[in-house]
Scaffold this active site. Structure first.
Site, PDB file in Angstrom:
ATOM      1  N   HIS A   1      -0.812  -1.320  -1.833  1.00  8.23           N
ATOM      2  CA  HIS A   1      -0.029  -0.591  -0.837  1.00  8.23           C
ATOM      3  C   HIS A   1       1.445  -0.996  -0.840  1.00  8.23           C
ATOM      4  O   HIS A   1       2.308  -0.197  -0.495  1.00  8.23           O
ATOM      5  CB  HIS A   1      -0.605  -0.806   0.563  1.00  8.23           C
ATOM      6  CG  HIS A   1      -1.865  -0.045   0.801  1.00  8.23           C
ATOM      7  ND1 HIS A   1      -3.099  -0.545   0.491  1.00  8.23           N
ATOM      8  CD2 HIS A   1      -2.082   1.200   1.294  1.00  8.23           C
ATOM      9  CE1 HIS A   1      -4.026   0.349   0.803  1.00  8.23           C
ATOM     10  NE2 HIS A   1      -3.443   1.423   1.275  1.00  8.23           N
ATOM     11  N   GLY A   2       1.720  -2.233  -1.172  1.00  9.96           N
ATOM     12  CA  GLY A   2       3.113  -2.638  -1.158  1.00  9.96           C
ATOM     13  C   GLY A   2       3.272  -4.079  -1.568  1.00  9.96           C
ATOM     14  O   GLY A   2       2.334  -4.876  -1.489  1.00  9.96           O
TER      15      GLY A   2
END
Lengths: 362, 470
Positions: free
Chosen positions: B325-326
């Site tokens: 996701h990041g």
């Protein structure tokens, strides 16, 4: 497929589409109009603080100038008052109600607010010819425009568009923009969101220094737009000279309808017992239009006061390039010079009309 | 270009018209591929090169797989090289700064001095999604689930197809590519179902998520100034925001693809009504969780090598899923919290649940409430700007204590109750199916009225989808 088959298929597809679109239009406009009634007047920069200040001190002002940025930046209330006093009128108390980009429907609304607040004290209204209606899609769909696209404003806007001295294609364009603005308003986009989901942090309302009764020296408060306009004026002196040549140029755009439009508005105010005048500000960019409108009004309604300053041949002193901040607005010196002239002429006109009336001079 | 913007509607109308006017499947694919590049280029045309590069890599790996037989070393090497190259691109754009900074910090802690080597790179929108799609193509071809495409256009179309390009669903090559072999038929398109799904997605995103985002933003910006009840409500609001934002996008993507004749798998199935965390992961971002299961968890060994190894595999999958996701430790912690929950649930199932009598509906309710509470605790780390902020909000969320006094200008708890009730009712009674089953004219009246009301609830201003950043 046979012709009948195609028609049947088209009907099957189109009928629900039309029904859906009609339902959408009905529900959206009904919902939007209901929410509009509940929504507060939006914060409109310059207009809101001026209106609030005027409402707070309406009893103190007997003379109001209502117009565009050329009223905002060109009318210095103190200078007008001094000049009127010097000309023999009782010193009035002037309020500058100049607002950027004021259009016909907006001016109507603003006049209603001023008349409602100023009852008793208000004696004189000096009105500038409002600007043409929306000049771009953004002009038609911003928050302020949306407020002035209420069904009750349609007639004022259409009157303004139809009377404005400009070509048919431009009128069609403005009608298109008006239609887009009205559709945007009736669609109700965002109205329920604003109402049911109020912003946790409200933007600070626009504030302005009201110590000069609504006047502001152009450039005293800077913005990228103001700086860009100034730069263009400084960098392109030839544009100014070019603009001056437009004065007196032949134009196909008829001004008669606009003069009638303005006369109607002035007469409506006059009927309420007010002194009225039309203010035509110096504006090199409008030299081919506004002076002719002023002259036409003076022709069809000689009893009305027309302060027609956008005439370089009559007022050469008002057209020195050094007086201008940008291509259509004065700097401080120009504003003061014009205000003194406006005060003197207004007083003379009021004294003339006072021969038959009782409102001109207290 | 967002699905809720007027310019998207114009764009889609043109593409929709062209696709159905054209009879030839090849021309349809050409138009859709070109439209997808226009769609992606509307964000930043420079990243078109990146998506093209990943497409070329995928195509070449597929070509190698078709040339060499299964089990051949060159074929395996090509797959490995393709996956490494794709992940390297993802790593450079998405994770380089994170790992470089982490290395510098670690070196500092060890007493060494290391100069910063941060690259000033802009994260290409949707890179994680199309990288995973590209890997799906390479692996599916390698496994023999689908044949390698001889046409470069087919691979480009699969990776770039605009409805799923920037935020999923992550569509498997084996699910999508067979659909492009035949011209889609208009008669197979369920127009009312697609329109209804699009409208539901639109309402989730524009009317719910975008409106509550402003409250979440102020609470997460300064949590200590808000009363505990407001902070807790803010966390729950974020849970709703991210669900409505992402599932709304997925709904609209599935609907757009459906209107063009292509079927995408469902990506959400009322995840907040899950009875436990495993159930949650079967219903939240289904395309990612199943991708991670099939392409990561099972290749790692899955549950075939004993309980201990299974837990390690589970945690590895969830932590990497978080990192997907990041590039931030917050996402790692988010994945870790879900990994912990899955492991605890397994223990619970093995040690407790089998020995006590089933509690029926009450058990489901308690399980659902605990799951919902835990999922929202994890969301705090997903949303917070940094670890300190996440810990501060978590403390308030767990202890219900805060020195702050501020309250939001809305009745936040009744709002939460209304949204929750609406969600449950819609799930329980199948609102979507009810609408799409209406006769055409009734459908038109209902649809027109709902659109009219929904539009009034769309806040003015631009709010991109949360998952675009991934």
């Amino acid at each position: 497929m046979s012709e009948r088959g195609i028609m049947s298929r088209l009907r099957v597809t189109l009928v629900p589409c039309v029904i859906g679109a009609a339902t959408f239009a009905l529900v959206a406009s009904g919902f939007s109009l209901a929410l509009r009634r509940a929504a507060p007047v939006p914060d409109m920069n310059v207009l809101s603080p001026k209106l609030a200040a005027y409402r707070d001190h309406a009893a103190d002002y007997d003379t109001v100038f209502i117009g565009t940025s050329r009223t905002f930046y060109h009318i210095v209330p103190d200078e007008v008052e001094t000049a009127m006093q010097a000309e023999g009128c009782q010193r009035p108390n002037v309020f500058n109600f100049g607002v950027f980009g004021l259009t016909g429907a907006e001016q109507d609304w603003l006049l209603d607010q001023v008349l409602a607040a100023g009852q008793g004290a208000l004696r004189t209204v000096v009105m500038e010819d409002p600007l043409p209606e929306a000049r771009s899609l953004d002009d038609a769909t911003n928050e302020r425009a949306r407020f002035f696209h209420a069904p009750s404003d349609y007639s004022a806007t259409l009157n303004s568009i139809s009377s404005f001295p400009e070509s048919a294609p431009k009128k069609v364009f403005r009608l298109g923009m008006f239609g887009a603005g009205a559709a945007y308003d009736l669609s109700g986009v965002g109205r329920a969101a604003e109402f049911f989901f109020p912003a946790p942090v409200k933007p600070a309302p626009y504030e302005m220094d009201m110590s000069s009764d609504g006047f502001e020296i152009l450039g005293s408060i800077s913005s990228p737009d103001i700086e860009a306009r100034r730069k263009d004026f400084v960098d392109h002196p030839e544009k100014y000279d070019e603009a001056l040549t437009r004065y007196g140029a032949a134009s196909d755009e008829a001004v008669e309808a606009r003069a009638v439009y303005l006369e109607t508005r002035l007469r409506r105010l006059q009927a309420q017992g007010l002194n009225v005048a039309l203010f035509v500000s110096p504006d090199p960019e409008e030299l081919d239009r506004t002076p002719r409108v002023g002259l036409e009004l003076a022709r069809i309604a000689p009893d009305l006061s027309v302060l027609n300053f956008n005439r370089p041949d009559v007022y050469p002193d008002l057209f020195g390039r050094n007086l201008w901040f940008d291509h259509s607005h004065y700097g401080e010196e120009g504003a003061r010079k014009l205000s003194r002239l406006a005060g003197a002429e207004l007083c003379r006109d009021l004294k003339q009309s006072d021969a038959g009336g009782q409102h001109a001079v207290r | 270009m967002l699905f809720v913007e007027p310019r998207f509607f114009l764009f889609f109308a043109v593409v929709f018209g062209l696709v159905w006017i054209l009879r030839n499947n090849l021309w349809r694919k050409r138009v859709l591929t070109l439209a997808s590049y226009v769609f992606y280029g509307a964000w930043d045309w420079r990243f078109l090169g990146l998506i093209l590069l990943i497409t070329v890599i995928s195509y070449l790996v597929g070509a190698a797989a078709s040339r060499y037989p299964a089990g051949d070393r060159t074929r395996k090497l090509a797959l490995t090289a393709g996956i490494v190259a794709s992940l390297a691109l993802l790593g450079v754009f998405k994770y380089f700064n994170f790992f470089a900074d982490s290395f510098v910090d670690f070196a500092g802690m060890m007493g060494f001095s290391a100069g910063s080597v941060t690259l000033n790179l802009v994260l290409p929108v949707g890179i994680s999604f199309y990288t995973f799609q590209a890997i799906s193509y390479m692996v599916d071809v390698h496994r023999g689930d689908i044949g390698a495409r001889r046409s470069f256009l087919d691979v480009a179309f699969y990776i770039a197809f605009f409805p799923q390009l920037v935020a999923g669903p992550i569509v498997r090559a084996s699910e999508f590519i067979p659909q492009m072999d035949t011209a889609r038929k208009w008669a197979d398109v369920s127009v009312r179902a697609c329109l209804t799904l699009f409208l539901i997605g639109f309402i989730k995103k524009a009317c719910i998520s975008d409106n509550i985002a402003q409250y979440v933003d102020v609470i997460f910006a300064d949590p200590s100034s808000f009363a505990a009840s407001q902070v807790v409500a803010g966390v729950l609001l974020y849970g709703i925001q991210i669900y409505c934002d992402f599932s709304g996008y997925s709904d609209m993507a599935i609907a757009c693809a459906g209107l063009l004749g292509y079927k995408f798998p469902a990506n959400f199935d009322s995840p907040y009504l899950s009875a436990n965390i495993q159930d949650f992961w079967r219903r939240w971002h289904i395309s990612l969780s199943s991708w991670l299961r099939d392409y990561l968890y099972i290749p790692l060994g899955g549950n075939r090598r004993g309980n201990g190894r299974r837990d390690v595999n589970l945690m590895t999958t969830m932590v990497l899923g978080g990192l997907w996701h990041g590039a931030s430790f917050n996402f790692v912690i988010w994945g870790f919290l879900h990994g912990i929950a899955l492991i605890v649930q397994r223990f619970w199932h093995q040690l407790v649940a089998r020995r006590v009598p089933a509690m029926g509906l009450l058990g489901g309710f308690i399980g659902g409430a605990v799951t919902f509470y835990w999922v929202n605790l994890a969301w705090i780390f997903f949303r917070a700007a940094d670890l300190g902020e996440a810990l501060s909000i978590s403390q308030t969320y767990l202890t219900w204590s805060s020195a702050g006094q501020n309250v939001l200008p809305i009745a936040v708890w009744p709002l939460l109750a209304c949204v929750g009730l609406a969600h449950w009712l819609s799930h329980r009674f199948g609102a979507q199916e009810m609408i799409e089953r209406l006769a055409p004219n009734r459908f038109a009246v209902t649809y027109g009225a709902i659109v009219a009301i929904a539009i009034a609830f769309v806040p003015l201003g631009y709010r991109p989808f949360i998952y675009f950043q991934f």
